[in-house]
Design an enzyme around this catalytic site. Structure first.
Site, PDB file in Angstrom:
ATOM      1  N   SER A  19      -7.709  -9.154   3.706  1.00 27.06           N
ATOM      2  CA  SER A  19      -8.675  -9.311   2.839  1.00 27.06           C
ATOM      3  C   SER A  19      -8.979  -8.099   2.019  1.00 27.06           C
ATOM      4  O   SER A  19      -9.008  -6.820   2.208  1.00 27.06           O
ATOM      5  CB  SER A  19      -9.985  -9.475   3.811  1.00 27.06           C
ATOM      6  OG  SER A  19     -11.051  -9.865   3.212  1.00 27.06           O
TER       7      SER A  19
ATOM      8  N   CYS B 299     -10.276  -5.281  -0.214  1.00 26.45           N
ATOM      9  CA  CYS B 299     -11.265  -4.434  -0.380  1.00 26.45           C
ATOM     10  C   CYS B 299     -12.175  -4.665  -1.718  1.00 26.45           C
ATOM     11  O   CYS B 299     -11.873  -5.264  -2.548  1.00 26.45           O
ATOM     12  CB  CYS B 299     -10.779  -2.919  -0.160  1.00 26.45           C
ATOM     13  SG  CYS B 299     -10.285  -2.468  -1.729  1.00 26.45           S
TER      14      CYS B 299
ATOM     15  N   CYS C 192      -9.751  -3.788  -4.702  1.00 31.13           N
ATOM     16  CA  CYS C 192      -9.037  -4.704  -5.185  1.00 31.13           C
ATOM     17  C   CYS C 192      -9.716  -5.785  -5.593  1.00 31.13           C
ATOM     18  O   CYS C 192      -9.154  -6.657  -6.384  1.00 31.13           O
ATOM     19  CB  CYS C 192      -8.096  -4.969  -3.861  1.00 31.13           C
ATOM     20  SG  CYS C 192      -6.969  -3.486  -3.570  1.00 31.13           S
TER      21      CYS C 192
ATOM     22  N   ASN D 152       0.747  -0.995  -0.082  1.00 34.02           N
ATOM     23  CA  ASN D 152      -0.211  -0.045  -0.064  1.00 34.02           C
ATOM     24  C   ASN D 152       0.930   1.162  -0.021  1.00 34.02           C
ATOM     25  O   ASN D 152       1.662   1.270   0.998  1.00 34.02           O
ATOM     26  CB  ASN D 152      -1.029  -0.022   1.024  1.00 34.02           C
ATOM     27  CG  ASN D 152      -1.985   0.988   1.342  1.00 34.02           C
ATOM     28  OD1 ASN D 152      -1.674   2.306   1.181  1.00 34.02           O
ATOM     29  ND2 ASN D 152      -3.179   0.557   1.213  1.00 34.02           N
TER      30      ASN D 152
ATOM     31  N   ASP E  22      -8.053   5.005   4.482  1.00 35.13           N
ATOM     32  CA  ASP E  22      -7.688   3.871   3.749  1.00 35.13           C
ATOM     33  C   ASP E  22      -9.013   3.142   3.301  1.00 35.13           C
ATOM     34  O   ASP E  22      -9.013   2.551   2.195  1.00 35.13           O
ATOM     35  CB  ASP E  22      -6.583   3.214   4.175  1.00 35.13           C
ATOM     36  CG  ASP E  22      -5.945   2.179   2.990  1.00 35.13           C
ATOM     37  OD1 ASP E  22      -5.153   3.125   2.158  1.00 35.13           O
ATOM     38  OD2 ASP E  22      -6.251   1.361   3.017  1.00 35.13           O
TER      39      ASP E  22
ATOM     40  N   HIS F 290      -3.522   0.608  -3.351  1.00 41.18           N
ATOM     41  CA  HIS F 290      -3.466  -0.403  -2.370  1.00 41.18           C
ATOM     42  C   HIS F 290      -2.232  -1.414  -2.749  1.00 41.18           C
ATOM     43  O   HIS F 290      -1.786  -1.523  -3.708  1.00 41.18           O
ATOM     44  CB  HIS F 290      -4.991  -1.079  -2.414  1.00 41.18           C
ATOM     45  CG  HIS F 290      -5.672  -0.150  -1.526  1.00 41.18           C
ATOM     46  ND1 HIS F 290      -7.152  -0.672  -1.357  1.00 41.18           N
ATOM     47  CD2 HIS F 290      -5.883   1.105  -1.208  1.00 41.18           C
ATOM     48  CE1 HIS F 290      -7.822   0.327  -0.833  1.00 41.18           C
ATOM     49  NE2 HIS F 290      -7.207   1.370  -0.618  1.00 41.18           N
TER      50      HIS F 290
ATOM     51  N   GLU G 188      -2.624  -4.805  -3.313  1.00 40.70           N
ATOM     52  CA  GLU G 188      -2.990  -5.539  -4.540  1.00 40.70           C
ATOM     53  C   GLU G 188      -2.528  -4.722  -5.707  1.00 40.70           C
ATOM     54  O   GLU G 188      -2.128  -5.266  -6.733  1.00 40.70           O
ATOM     55  CB  GLU G 188      -4.148  -6.144  -4.432  1.00 40.70           C
ATOM     56  CG  GLU G 188      -4.725  -7.055  -3.080  1.00 40.70           C
ATOM     57  CD  GLU G 188      -5.072  -6.178  -1.800  1.00 40.70           C
ATOM     58  OE1 GLU G 188      -5.668  -6.823  -1.134  1.00 40.70           O
ATOM     59  OE2 GLU G 188      -4.642  -5.115  -1.852  1.00 40.70           O
TER      60      GLU G 188
END
Length: 145
Positions: A77, A79, A82, A39, A142, A50, A52
């Site tokens: 996990s 979002c 992503c 991130n 975020d 982010h 990912e």
């Protein structure tokens, strides 16, 4: 800990050391990391970078068939944003370090056939627990709260 999740945790630690949010990710194709990231929203003043998304950016343009053979490892996990990218590129497997501090769009991913593995990794949980406690304003920003 699996070497690929360890690489994602290392990315998360780099993000924290840079003053950012400790979430890391790697994309693996045929046993090799083709993209890694963390991130960087704070560091780059970005709305979308982010962990990912950074890993996807660093993997670069690939044939669609490559992404359809990948596994994405992420410390947290995914979002909704992503998760959408995972679906867009057809990534079939996601290994999640933890979902206790934040539950992303796992139901959506599962409903679209993505195989999810949640590790409940203690390092991932501790990284996020400490960060949320120490930087609640950045964390809320975020996740869009």
């Amino acid at each position: 800990m699996d070497k690929f999740m360890q690489a994602a945790v290392e990315e998360a630690r780099m993000g924290l050391a840079e003053g950012g949010i400790p979430i890391g990710s790697v994309i693996v194709h045929q046993g090799e990391i083709i993209g890694r990231g963390h991130n960087r929203r704070i560091q780059k003043g970005s709305t979308t970078l982010h962990g990912e998304m950074d890993a996807l950016e660093n993997a670069g343009r690939q044939k669609a068939s490559v992404y359809r053979e990948c596994t994405l490892y992420t410390t947290l996990s995914p979002c909704p944003m992503c998760s959408g990218a995972i679906l867009l590129y057809g990534i079939p497997k996601v290994v999640i370090g933890e979902n206790q501090t934040f539950m992303g769009d796992e139901d959506l991913l599962r409903s679209r056939g993505v195989e999810l593995t949640v590790l409940d990794n203690a390092d991932c949980i501790q990284l996020m627990t400490d960060f949320i406690r120490d930087q609640p304003e950045l964390w809320n920003e975020d996740i869009g709260e």
